[in-house]
Scaffold this active site. Structure first.
Site, PDB file in Angstrom:
ATOM      1  N   HIS A 132      90.616   2.701  41.975  1.00  0.00           N
ATOM      2  CA  HIS A 132      91.352   3.834  42.526  1.00  0.00           C
ATOM      3  C   HIS A 132      91.765   3.490  43.941  1.00  0.00           C
ATOM      4  O   HIS A 132      90.954   3.010  44.750  1.00  0.00           O
ATOM      5  CB  HIS A 132      90.474   5.082  42.506  1.00  0.00           C
ATOM      6  N   CYS A 182      90.336  12.397  41.171  1.00  0.00           N
ATOM      7  CA  CYS A 182      90.722  10.986  41.254  1.00  0.00           C
ATOM      8  C   CYS A 182      90.195  10.160  40.092  1.00  0.00           C
ATOM      9  O   CYS A 182      90.717   9.086  39.805  1.00  0.00           O
ATOM     10  CB  CYS A 182      90.246  10.384  42.574  1.00  0.00           C
ATOM     11  N   ASN A 194      97.733   7.118  48.119  1.00  0.00           N
ATOM     12  CA  ASN A 194      96.720   7.645  47.206  1.00  0.00           C
ATOM     13  C   ASN A 194      97.292   8.827  46.436  1.00  0.00           C
ATOM     14  O   ASN A 194      97.447   9.926  46.967  1.00  0.00           O
ATOM     15  CB  ASN A 194      95.489   8.074  48.005  1.00  0.00           C
TER      16      ASN A 194
END
Length: 323
Positions: A247, A107, A277
């Site tokens: 994020h 990520c 996500n």
């Protein structure tokens, strides 16, 4: 110089996943802030998505393809274990003579790639294309609640180019890793430590999240710490940040980080409700969408922060310039 993104056409609402997992209506949104996510169509590849985002960023930048010196692709879901996907990305974009390499930073991958790209641009004086893309829908274990409810597919891209403006580019960056929590998010098999073998449970090749609460607390800790350090290196208080682009893992994570830093909630860029996500792709996707909605102005200061599997983490303070 340029921003771009791509999301697949297929929109998957929470109701579809809640019904399959036996969850009450509204359960996913209450815990994550996600209402829907996009999943790639059958046959749509990681490179297909990355090419679309990269092309959009290059067109937005308005520079010749032959001027790009390097293409960095941040991804956890390459089309193949070997060869890397970045050379095909560069080939399909017509980046003749450019270098190209994959970066696997989970990520946080986009922030690692952005930091490396900024250094390359400063050292070599030539533009760099940074793309982050993931097809996580093909790594989800549909029966595991922790991962099945959040992950999505998307691609985002930026073009960095030389500038002589003061306060332009990376003003502060802090990258971190915490291998003590290495196994919190993983794909157990398929690598060289546990290669695929006949008779192996197919679920061993899918993503698993062993402790969602631990992931939450560690993400908040690392994102806050890295952001504090990046701001200190930039010599800026949080109050001088114009937009915070975190994020998009879970709305409660970046709300907690924002509160820890003392950032006003209205400064946070959020795309999680509609797009879920997509790991490293969430920050460049959010940057591109925010720029489309309200263009970044020269002198604007952005704070980017992420944490993910590994654990890897990072934060960057970025000064926007009229390059």
């Amino acid at each position: 110089m340029g921003f771009g993104h791509y999301v697949p056409d297929r929109r998957v609402e929470n109701a579809e996943i809640e019904e399959r997992l036996g969850l009450a209506p509204g359960w996913i949104e209450r815990r994550t802030g996600i209402r829907a996510r996009r999943w790639a169509a059958p046959g749509e590849t990681l490179t297909d998505m990355a090419v679309r985002a990269g092309a959009a960023a290059l067109d937005d930048a308005g520079i010749a393809r032959g001027d790009v010196a390097l293409a960095l692709l941040a991804t956890s879901t390459p089309d193949h274990l070997l060869p890397p996907s970045a050379p095909m990305l560069a080939h399909r974009l017509g980046l003749a003579g450019a270098g190209a390499v994959d970066l696997a930073g989970a990520c946080s991958g986009f922030l690692y790639a952005l930091t490396l790209a900024d250094g390359f641009v400063r050292a070599q004086g030539r533009p760099v294309l940074v793309v982050a893309a993931n097809v996580l829908s093909r790594r989800i274990n549909p029966h595991e609640r922790a991962s099945a409810i959040i992950f999505a597919d998307a691609a985002g891209a930026v073009v960095l180019a030389p500038s002589h403006e003061p306060g332009c580019g990376l003003l502060g960056a802090d990258l971190a890793a915490d291998g003590h929590h290495y196994d919190l998010i993983k794909v157990p098999a398929g690598g060289s430590a546990r290669p695929f073998a006949p008779g192996m449970d197919p679920q061993e090749l899918l993503m698993t999240m062993s402790d969602g609460k631990a992931v939450f607390s560690q993400a908040v800790r690392l994102m806050t710490r890295c952001a504090d350090r990046a701001l200190a290196l930039a010599g800026l208080p949080a109050g001088e940040i114009d937009r915070f682009v975190p994020h998009q893992a879970n709305i409660r994570i970046f709300e907690a980080v924002s509160a820890n830093l003392g950032l006003a909630p209205e400064r946070t860029v959020s795309t999680i409700a509609e797009f879920g996500n997509s790991s490293a792709a969430t920050i460049p996707l959010s940057l591109s969408m925010a720029h489309r909605e309200r263009a970044f102005r020269p002198g604007e200061r952005l704070l980017l922060a992420a944490a993910g599997a590994g654990l890897t983490a990072g934060a960057v303070v970025l000064g926007v310039g009229a390059c």
